[in-house]
Design an enzyme around this catalytic site. Structure first.
Site, short mmCIF file in Angstrom:
data_model
loop_
_atom_site.label_atom_id
_atom_site.label_comp_id
_atom_site.label_asym_id
_atom_site.label_seq_id
_atom_site.Cartn_x
_atom_site.Cartn_y
_atom_site.Cartn_z
N CYS A 1 1.00 -1.26 0.16
CA CYS A 1 -0.03 0.05 -0.07
C CYS A 1 0.86 1.14 -0.05
O CYS A 1 1.24 1.81 -1.07
CB CYS A 1 -1.02 -0.05 0.89
SG CYS A 1 -2.35 1.01 0.82
N HIS B 1 -3.24 -5.32 2.69
CA HIS B 1 -3.14 -5.68 4.06
C HIS B 1 -3.57 -7.12 4.56
O HIS B 1 -4.12 -7.80 3.85
CB HIS B 1 -3.63 -4.46 4.72
CG HIS B 1 -3.23 -3.19 4.59
ND1 HIS B 1 -2.07 -2.86 4.94
CD2 HIS B 1 -3.89 -2.12 3.84
CE1 HIS B 1 -1.84 -1.55 4.34
NE2 HIS B 1 -2.88 -1.15 3.74
N ARG C 1 -12.72 6.31 -0.84
CA ARG C 1 -11.69 5.38 -0.48
C ARG C 1 -11.95 3.89 -0.90
O ARG C 1 -13.01 3.54 -0.95
CB ARG C 1 -11.66 5.47 1.15
CG ARG C 1 -10.10 5.74 1.24
CD ARG C 1 -9.97 5.97 2.89
NE ARG C 1 -8.81 5.36 3.33
CZ ARG C 1 -7.58 5.91 3.31
NH1 ARG C 1 -7.29 6.95 2.30
NH2 ARG C 1 -6.46 5.17 3.47
N1 GLN Z 1 -1.88 7.15 2.22
C1 GLN Z 1 -1.98 6.00 1.34
C2 GLN Z 1 -3.59 5.95 0.61
O1 GLN Z 1 -4.37 6.26 1.40
C3 GLN Z 1 -1.82 4.70 1.69
C4 GLN Z 1 -2.79 4.16 2.77
C5 GLN Z 1 -2.16 2.82 3.37
O2 GLN Z 1 -0.93 2.41 3.39
N2 GLN Z 1 -3.02 1.77 3.49
O3 GLN Z 1 -3.73 5.50 -0.46
#
Ligand code: GLN
Length: 259
Positions: free
Chosen positions: A97, A207, A134
């Site tokens: 990520c 993740h 998101r």
């Molecule tokens: N800041 C990044 C995003 O929101 C990474 C988030 C994350 O590592 N889960 O895309």
């Protein structure tokens, strides 16, 4: 022959937002269960290039834009050359990520700031702030890259994880996707791809901790690291992965994925 492995863990204090440290624990356990000696090398802002060179495998986790802004400065100034050299030698890596977003050409943060990346991967990532939702939820992919297949443990083409990102990644033509999205958003919610593979380095949005639910990928990383270190294939002892596959299959069942 007594074998050992050193896992270089990039910025454990700044980049392990969503339980990504579990990947390091999982790799360590899978080595110890096989009598492979393991060392964990935390790679922090003050870690020298020479120390980093001791790593046989590099791991990086997720982070928010704020930490990514701190990390990219240090990566660019102090670690880019050595990491590129190591990946070129075939040292494997897993980046989840927020860390792979810094290894592409650039990452545009939620407030529109463009962070220049290391260009290890031919991709760019853009966060559209509140203009796009998101990407959050359980996700399943089908592995596209046959070089990642392992002989050491049971092998499945499915990969499961939990994604949580605002950034959307767009692949260039000099990089291969890691997987085809079966459920979830993947890199950008549009082109059906998840993650990327370049040399022996995997970038992904999974993740989890990812490796605990995907023992086939964990073993691929370990065996690749051994192969590069000892310049020969070392057969990994099979482990009883009943619980790991149960966790994996639970997600497949929950999301109605059949392959
Ligand atoms: N800041 C990044 C995003 O929101 C990474 C988030 C994350 O590592 N889960 O895309």
């Amino acid at each position: 022959m007594r074998v050992s492995l050193t896992i270089g863990w990039l910025y454990p204090d700044l980049m392990s937002t969503y339980g990504d440290r579990g990947n390091v624990i999982c790799l360590k356990k899978r080595c110890l269960w096989r009598d492979i000696t393991v060392g964990i090398l935390p790679i922090n802002l003050d870690t020298s290039r020479k120390e980093i060179l001791n790593s046989d495998l590099i791991i990086g986790g997720g982070a928010q834009d704020r930490q990514q802004t701190i990390v990219i400065k240090d990566l660019t100034a102090n670690k880019a050359t050595v990491l590129k050299k190591m990946f070129k030698r075939g040292i494997p890596g897993l980046f989840v990520c927020g860390s792979p977003q810094l290894l592409g050409h650039y990452y545009m943060t939620g407030d529109g700031t463009r962070l220049k990346g290391l260009s290890i991967f031919d991709f760019v990532t853009k966060h559209f702030g509140h203009n796009k939702p998101r990407c959050i939820g359980n996700t399943v992919g089908e592995m596209l890259n046959s070089k990642l297949e392992t002989r050491n443990s049971k092998f499945k083409k499915t990969i499961v994880g939990f994604e949580n990102h605002g950034g959307r990644t767009y692949l260039g033509k000099n990089v291969e996707p890691f997987a085809k999205v079966l459920v979830g958003y993947g890199n950008n919610g549009e082109d059906g791809f998840e993650g990327a593979v370049f040399q022996n380095v995997i970038a992904c949005y999974y993740h989890g901790p990812f490796l605990a639910k995907n023992p086939h990928i964990a073993d691929w990383l370990i065996s690749k690291a051994m192969e590069i270190k000892y310049t020969k294939m070392i057969e990994l002892e099979p482990l009883d992965d009943t619980l790991e596959w149960q966790a994996h299959d639970y997600i497949l069942k929950k999301l109605n994925v059949r392959l």
